[in-house]
Each structure stands twice: as C-alpha cells, then as structure tokens.
Design an enzyme around this catalytic site. Structure first.
Site: not given
Length: 389
Positions: A77, A96, A141, A182, A185, A235, A335, A337
């Site tokens: 795309i 998706l 997230e 991180r 996203y 993942r 990173y 979290d």
C-alpha cells in the site's frame, strides 16, 4: 457457509452480504478473519497483502464452497495506484497492515512510524472521500504506561483498578521520553487514531477502531530460521515457542515482571465479526478486545508455556527453563515498557454483548500443539545439518 437470508444482526435485522477490502489479509489476524468470513458468512473479501502464505489454503482449491468469494491482490500500500479502486469496490475496508513487533520499535523507528502512520493515511483518506466504512486496527500500546506505574511500588493505590485498568473513553495515553524510541509504534498508532476520529467528526467517516490486547494463536508471527529470518525476534508467544522447540531457555526481559493479558485469536475474531455485521452498534466506537481474566506476568507465561509444551510434545523440560536478560541486551538501546495492560470491557460488552471465553491454559494448549505439529520436525532437520568445513 450460512445462508445470508438466515443471518440476523444483534437487533434482529437481516445481515446483507457485503464486499470487504481487507488490507493485511495475509497476516496472523487477517488469515483467521478470512477463514471466519469464508466458512461462516456469505461476504466477499478482497484480500490485499504482500504475501499470502498464511491464506494459501483459502485461495488454492477451486472446488471449495467459497470459490470466487475471496480474491488475493498482491499489493504494497506504500505505492500502488490500485488501492483506491479496490476500496471503492468494497462496502467496508479493514486495515490490519502494520509493523507490530517490539524488537523493531527502537531498532527500526522510521519504518515503524512510516508503516503505522504515513502508510495508513491514504486508506483513511480514500475511505472518507468515497464514503466507505472503515474498521481500523490500532493497538493497546496507545495507552502507554499506567497512571499507577508512577506511584511508589508499595503505594496502595497501585492495586486500585482506577489506576491501571485501561478504558477507551477515559484513560490517558502516557508515553516515555523521545529518547525511548520504543514508543515510536504507540505514538504513530495514536496519531492515526486521532486522524480517523477527526475524519469522523469533520467529514462523517463511518469508523470503528480496534485496540487488540495480546491476541495469540496459531500462525502468529514466525519461527526464526524456519519461516522467518534467522536473526528475527518475533513477539513473546512465537519467541518462547521458538525457545521451547529448540530446547533453549526462555529469555525473560528485565526479569519478566511486566503483566499482560492474553486472548485466543478465535475469541477475538468473534468480536471483529460482530463489529463487521453490526455497524449501527460499532460505528464511532473504539473497542478494547482482550481477556482480563487471562492476566499473568511474562515470567508466569513462560512457566505455563513450559508446562503446556511438555504435555503436548511429550518432552521433559530442560533443567534451567528460563534465563534473565536486560531489555538493552535483548531489544537494544532505547527500549521502555508498560507495567500492565488490563482492558476494561464495558463498552464492547454494552455495544456488542461480547465477552471472551477461552482460558489461558486452553489457548496455550491449542497454540503450542499447532507449533509443535508445524515446526518440530523442521527444526530437528535444521539443527541436525552438518556444519560445512
């Protein structure tokens, strides 16, 4: 396949057959959604993706009952003039497509941002301009860190659900500093959500936003060196599966203290089908789709997967089944979290009457049986090959 005339929506109205343009149809979620649509509905699917390995079983046989109801279009795309035409042909577009592997967020932040924001812009634009309904897949997230994570570890309010349960219409989106890439996203996903919402508010776009909370099951991601790159880091479910298949210790990042909820892909797909077939109830809403009953730490997940895999494979676990690694060592610099991701289910239960059914043990048993059956022999062959001198 159920006859279209026999099927009713949640308000008792007949469900009309529709054409669905599914972008990212060849991935984990797309493959399960295509299966559901082919086997249980009369709908047609224009399946868009770069690869079709996970849906080949739906495409190849000419004699199956859904022959002609699914068409595969090999499209990237980012740069394909056919995209708008395919969206125009459909009643509904489901997007998706995404880079959604944590190992990429801080090592490939540009690709992550472009994939999840820039590449999604034309999809939103074409749906809005052509008055086409859009179901856009986001992520849990976007919530980032919980409010409770900023309190001292022994503070009693950390145990108060108001400080950690994530609600679509109330919870703030809290990210780390810019240096913690991180969050590239989550930030890209949140921004495209805001664009979709704004198109609805200003231009009347009919939309639904889905926030998945750790959907797992067969065909998730890849096994490095077998059906994905040897250096790839999938993942957590596929990562731990790879370790179990190779009889290696499961790597627990920062001790595996983060808490997550996991939902079986088949339960989640039931929720998506309800969104597809009940537009009056789903339009304009953001839905958490997860299973708050399946909450565990990543360490507990590793322990349970080790136990389940021993059962389905007939192999005893290795002597030291887990090993602790730092996030810097595993994911690289930058990173960060979130401590917990527990979805509030009020809105999806009220609008669609949906609740997840499958326990964590059962979904792991189903998934690891698939992983063992699909990959065990291939890994044995790959690891037994003599090293060239």
């Amino acid at each position: 396949m159920a006859n279209g005339a026999d099927r009713l929506d949640l308000d008792g109205k007949p469900i009309k057959p529709m054409t669905i343009c599914m972008i990212g149809a060849g991935g984990f979620i797309g493959s399960h959604l295509c299966e559901k649509l082919m086997t249980e509905t009369p709908h047609k699917v224009l399946a868009l993706d770069v690869y079709n390995d996970k849906i080949k079983h739906l495409l190849e046989p000419d004699t199956v009952q859904w022959a002609g109801r699914i068409q595969f279009h090999r499209i990237n795309i980012k740069h394909d003039s056919r995209l708008e035409g395919l969206i125009k042909m459909a009643d509904l577009t489901i997007n998706l497509a995404a880079i959604c592997t944590p190992a990429d967020y801080n090592t490939r932040p540009l690709d992550t941002i472009y994939s999840n924001f820039i590449d999604a812009l034309p999809v939103v634009k074409y749906c809005s301009e052509n008055n086409k309904r859009l179901i856009h897949f986001s992520t849990c997230e976007v919530y980032g860190k919980t409010i409770g994570s900023f309190l001292p570890k022994d503070h009693p309010l950390r145990q108060d659900p108001e400080f950690y349960v994530l609600k679509e219409d109330i919870s703030p989106c809290i990210f780390g500093s810019i240096e913690k890439q991180r969050w590239s996203y989550a930030c890209a996903k949140q921004l495209i959500e805001r664009l979709v919402y704004a198109e609805g508010a200003e231009n009347g776009l009919e939309f639904t936003i889905v926030r998945p909370f750790n959907w797992i099951g067969p065909r998730m991601d890849f096994i490095p060196g077998i059906d994905g790159p040897s250096e790839g880091v999938p993942r957590v479910l596929a990562c731990f599966s790879n370790n179990l298949l190779r009889r290696e210790p499961l790597k627990l990042v920062d001790g595996g203290e983060s808490q997550r909820t996991f939902i079986y892909i088949k339960d989640a797909i039931e929720a998506v089908l309800l969104m597809i077939e009940n537009p009056e109830r789903a339009n304009g809403h953001i839905f958490n789709v997860g299973n708050p009953n399946n909450e565990v730490t990543v360490r507990q997940l590793a322990e349970m997967m080790t136990e389940v895999y021993a059962k389905v494979s007939g192999e005893t676990a290795i002597e030291s089944p887990t090993i602790d690694v730092s996030s810097k060592e595993f994911y690289g610099e930058g990173y960060d979290d979130s401590d917990k991701r527990i979805p509030d289910m009020t809105i999806i239960n009220r609008q669609l009457g949906w609740n997840p059914k499958t326990s964590l043990w059962d979904l792991l048993e189903s998934t690891l049986t698939y992983q063992h059956t699909t990959y065990a022999e291939a890994i044995k062959k790959a690891t037994s090959k003599p090293v060239a001198s």
